[in-house]
Design an enzyme around this catalytic site. Structure first.
Site, mmCIF file in Angstrom:
data_model
loop_
_atom_site.group_PDB
_atom_site.id
_atom_site.type_symbol
_atom_site.label_atom_id
_atom_site.label_comp_id
_atom_site.label_asym_id
_atom_site.label_seq_id
_atom_site.Cartn_x
_atom_site.Cartn_y
_atom_site.Cartn_z
ATOM 1 C CB SER A 25 -0.908 0.023 1.238
ATOM 2 O OG SER A 25 -1.779 -1.078 1.257
ATOM 3 C CG HIS B 172 -5.655 -1.810 4.288
ATOM 4 N ND1 HIS B 172 -6.312 -2.762 3.542
ATOM 5 C CD2 HIS B 172 -5.078 -0.966 3.394
ATOM 6 C CE1 HIS B 172 -6.130 -2.523 2.253
ATOM 7 N NE2 HIS B 172 -5.392 -1.435 2.138
#
Length: 477
Positions: free
Chosen positions: A326, A414
């Site tokens: 990410s 997340h």
């Protein structure tokens, strides 16, 4: 000159001195109630009164509880046709009508609330609750429901809310309409009504074009780039709604590997050979993109990842690890604002070491570190500057919270889904965008399927779940 002639001359003189009705008060807009009763448009008003009255008539007809869904939808379609040709300012008049004239009946709500407070027995309370719920359903709710009925109606509403969200946050005139749409969307786009589909190179070209259009993390540069992302060792899944059948609401791109990826470069390398799927142990979610601005606030991510993990395990039972690769989009901005206070935690020795490497004076100013970090890809491992920047990034990812939630938007997503901050990756994204956001740094968030609930519980306590490696980085080790 007789009296009649004098009166006529005086009247004409006054008319000549008066500005036209459409120019008077050019910077003012009358309240909606006055405009609906008026004959002529004034100044900056977008729609003439007769248009407003026609819109109001159609909206009331669409919201009428006594007419059928089909008849209500017909009136809604007339408004939609007008809206398609209207200017931005003209559309705002429609929003004002919906906000000011289609809200809940305050008297009905008050009467239902009073009845609820008087209820004593469970039966009375149940009946009073039903009456209160009905009272809270506004005419605005009904008219928006009627808009969703005809073909293209759901798209119309999603696009309308996207327009609302584009307004300055200081503009609160349409807050009620925005809240109503968000509430309805949270029901209409519940995961129970969504379909998970795999997107492949064999999918319709029109659908593949949507992937190129909506990719928000790593731009798809060409059809060859897209084909690489849909190769045999890749998977791409999207959530679809039956009223928007040819457009993913959110999609995720997955790479199947035998290790946890540390860099986006090999994943986007079009010349790289596909991975042997028999050896794949790790699924890397390297891009998740929401496609509909108008659905902001409606959460799909948690359900999407859960469904994708289940689908992948059904196809590849040997998969053991599920993680992301990410970006860290908020790092540079946060460091620019909070960096000097952060560096104040360093002792004199560390300031001297970093200042020497930067060729500046101690104590170190964060602006000097940021300027030098534009060349961070050239810093060798274990150098003073590399350790300093990694320490800053670890502080941001592992400790920075706002309202008990991670400060970074990707971390918020997340960790909110039960992942933990696993590993910082130096030079993970050497692209211009990656350097601008986070000096080329990327992060892995690990989805440990046995600890998702534990991680969510930690987050609820305001504690960010992180790995031992990240804890060590925070301590400067």
């Amino acid at each position: 000159m007789n009296v009649a002639s004098e009166w006529f001359s005086r009247s004409m003189s006054l008319l000549r001195k008066s500005p036209p009705a459409t120019e008077a008060g050019a910077d003012t807009v009358r309240p909606l109630a006055q405009r609906l009763k008026a004959t002529l448009r004034r100044g900056a008003e977008a729609n003439p009164p007769h248009v407003l009255r026609k819109l109001l008539e159609d909206l009331r007809a669409a919201a009428d509880e006594q007419v059928s869904e089909v008849e209500g939808a017909r009136h809604a379609k007339e408004v939609m046709a007008w809206y398609a040709q209207a200017t931005a300012a003209q559309r705002q008049d429609l929003w004002l009508l919906l906000c000011e004239l289609f809200g809940p009946d305050a008297q009905r709500i008050e009467a239902a609330r009073a009845q609820y407070e008087k209820a004593k027995t469970p039966t009375e309370q149940g009946q009073a609750e039903i009456a209160l719920r009905k009272a809270l359903v506004s005419a605005r709710t009904r008219v928006l429901q009627r808009f969703s009925v005809p073909e293209g109606g759901m798209r119309f509403l999603v696009n309308l809310r996207a327009e609302l969200l584009a307004l300055p946050k200081s503009d609160k005139r349409f807050a009620a309409l925005d809240a109503e749409l968000e509430y309805l969307f949270s029901t209409w786009f519940d995961v129970a009504f969504l379909e998970l589909r795999r997107l492949s190179w064999d999918s319709p070209a029109s659908l593949l074009e949507k992937l190129i259009q909506y990719e928000a993390v790593h731009d798809i540069r060409s059809w060859a780039d897209l084909k690489n992302r849909l190769d045999s060792d890749r998977r791409c899944y999207g959530f679809f709604h039956p009223r928007l059948p040819n457009e993913p609401l959110i999609f995720v791109e997955v790479a199947l590997l035998d290790h946890m990826a540390a860099s986006i470069t090999p994943l986007l390398d079009e010349t790289a050979a596909p991975v042997d799927l028999a050896k794949a142990t790790t699924a890397i979610f390297y891009s998740i993109s929401n496609t509909q601005t108008g659905l902001r606030g409606v959460s799909f991510g948690n359900s999407l990842i859960k469904h994708v993990v289940e689908t992948l395990l059904a196809e590849f039972p040997k998969l053991k690890h599920f993680a992301t690769l990410s970006p860290i989009p908020g790092l540079r901005g946060w460091l620019s604002k909070q960096g000097d206070a952060l560096l104040a935690q360093w002792d004199d020795k560390r300031h001297q070491e970093v200042a020497k490497a930067l060729k500046t004076q101690a104590p170190v100013k964060v602006a000097d570190l940021i300027v030098a970090a534009d060349g961070a890809l050239e810093w060798k491992e274990d150098t003073v500057l590399r350790k300093a920047l990694a320490w800053c990034a670890a502080q941001y990812l592992a400790k920075e919270v706002k309202d008990s939630r991670p400060l970074d938007p990707v971390a918020r997503f997340h960790l909110g889904n039960g992942a933990r901050v696993e590993r910082l990756n130096w030079g993970g994204d050497p692209s211009t965008k990656g350097m601008k956001q986070a000096f080329g740094l990327m992060v892995n968030y690990l989805y440990d399927l046995k600890r998702l609930d534990k991680h969510r519980a930690l987050l609820a306590q305001g504690k960010l779940p992180v790995s031992a490696e990240m804890e060590s980085l925070c301590k400067g080790k």
